[in-house]
Design a protein around this motif. Structure first.
Motif, PDB file in Angstrom:
ATOM      1  N   ALA A 151       0.928  -1.188   0.004  1.00 28.10           N
ATOM      2  CA  ALA A 151       0.044   0.000   0.087  1.00 28.10           C
ATOM      3  C   ALA A 151       0.853   1.221   0.024  1.00 28.10           C
ATOM      4  N   CYS A 169      -3.152  -0.495  -2.469  1.00 24.83           N
ATOM      5  CA  CYS A 169      -4.084   0.824  -2.363  1.00 24.83           C
ATOM      6  C   CYS A 169      -3.159   1.910  -2.347  1.00 24.83           C
ATOM      7  N   GLN A 185      -9.111  -1.370  -3.098  1.00 25.88           N
ATOM      8  CA  GLN A 185      -8.914  -0.820  -4.390  1.00 25.88           C
ATOM      9  C   GLN A 185     -10.184  -1.410  -5.068  1.00 25.88           C
TER      10      GLN A 185
END
Length: 208
Positions: A151, A169, A185
């Motif tokens: 992430a 993400c 996501q």
């Protein structure tokens, strides 16, 4: 302003910033040059080095260079910290292998936070429509949050208490994730609650 233009045709008349004139690169250092260079060498040997397996030594090294780190923190190899004097970590946190904290501004991590493998936290950006000057803003991760593998958190972001950022993400810049939120996501599952308070057994029925 250090902006040049191509002369090959009207379709190429798009400005290009001369990066050698971009201001602000060393304003974030906030320490003498010799100390920044010494940290770079020490980081390579005692923090990033995959052969250095001691979490205790890694934490002690970061503290020596100004990081504020609580008790019971597990800090894995292959990690990087741009400026340890801009880093605060609470108690009982897990910092996974390959995590990169590129903190040209302050990064604050609360208690019981897990940051998984190869997550990336950056406080810096650039004035892309002007002169590519360095722009920085802090990142805050509140107690109990989990930043999953790979992430990315960008400058000005706050991750709320016990929230989860799913793998891969990208959050930010200047985003706020509320407490008790799972961010994925997948647009169909962008934001859901982590812990349910509708019934005593609701939060125990899934390992997700």
């Amino acid at each position: 302003m250090g902006v040049s233009f191509s002369e090959s045709g009207a379709e190429d008349l798009v400005p290009v910033v001369n990066l050698s004139e971009a201001p602000g690169e060393r304003l974030a250092w906030d320490r003498p040059r010799w100390l920044v260079y010494l940290w770079g060498l020490t980081e390579l040997i005692l923090v990033t080095n995959p052969l250095q397996v001691s979490s205790i030594l890694r934490v002690a090294t970061l503290r020596l260079f100004g990081a504020r780190i609580g008790d019971g923190v597990i800090y894995r190899p292959r990690t990087r910290v741009r400026f340890p004097w801009h880093l605060e970590i609470g108690d009982r946190c897990w910092i996974g292998e390959g995590v990169w904290i590129h903190n040209q501004n302050k990064v604050q991590i609360g208690d019981d936070v897990a940051i998984s493998q190869e997550a990336f936290i950056s406080t810096g950006s650039h004035a892309m429509r002007r002169d590519m000057a360095l722009i920085t803003s802090p990142v805050r991760i509140e107690d109990g949050a989990w930043i999953a593998s790979r992430a990315m958190l960008l400058g000005g972001t706050t991750i709320g208490r016990s929230s989860v950022v799913a793998p891969n993400c990208v959050i930010g810049p200047k985003a706020t994730i509320p407490a008790n939120t799972i961010v994925r996501q997948n647009p169909d599952l962008m934001s859901t609650e982590r812990f349910s308070f509708k019934g005593e057994n609701d939060s125990r029925t899934s390992n997700d």
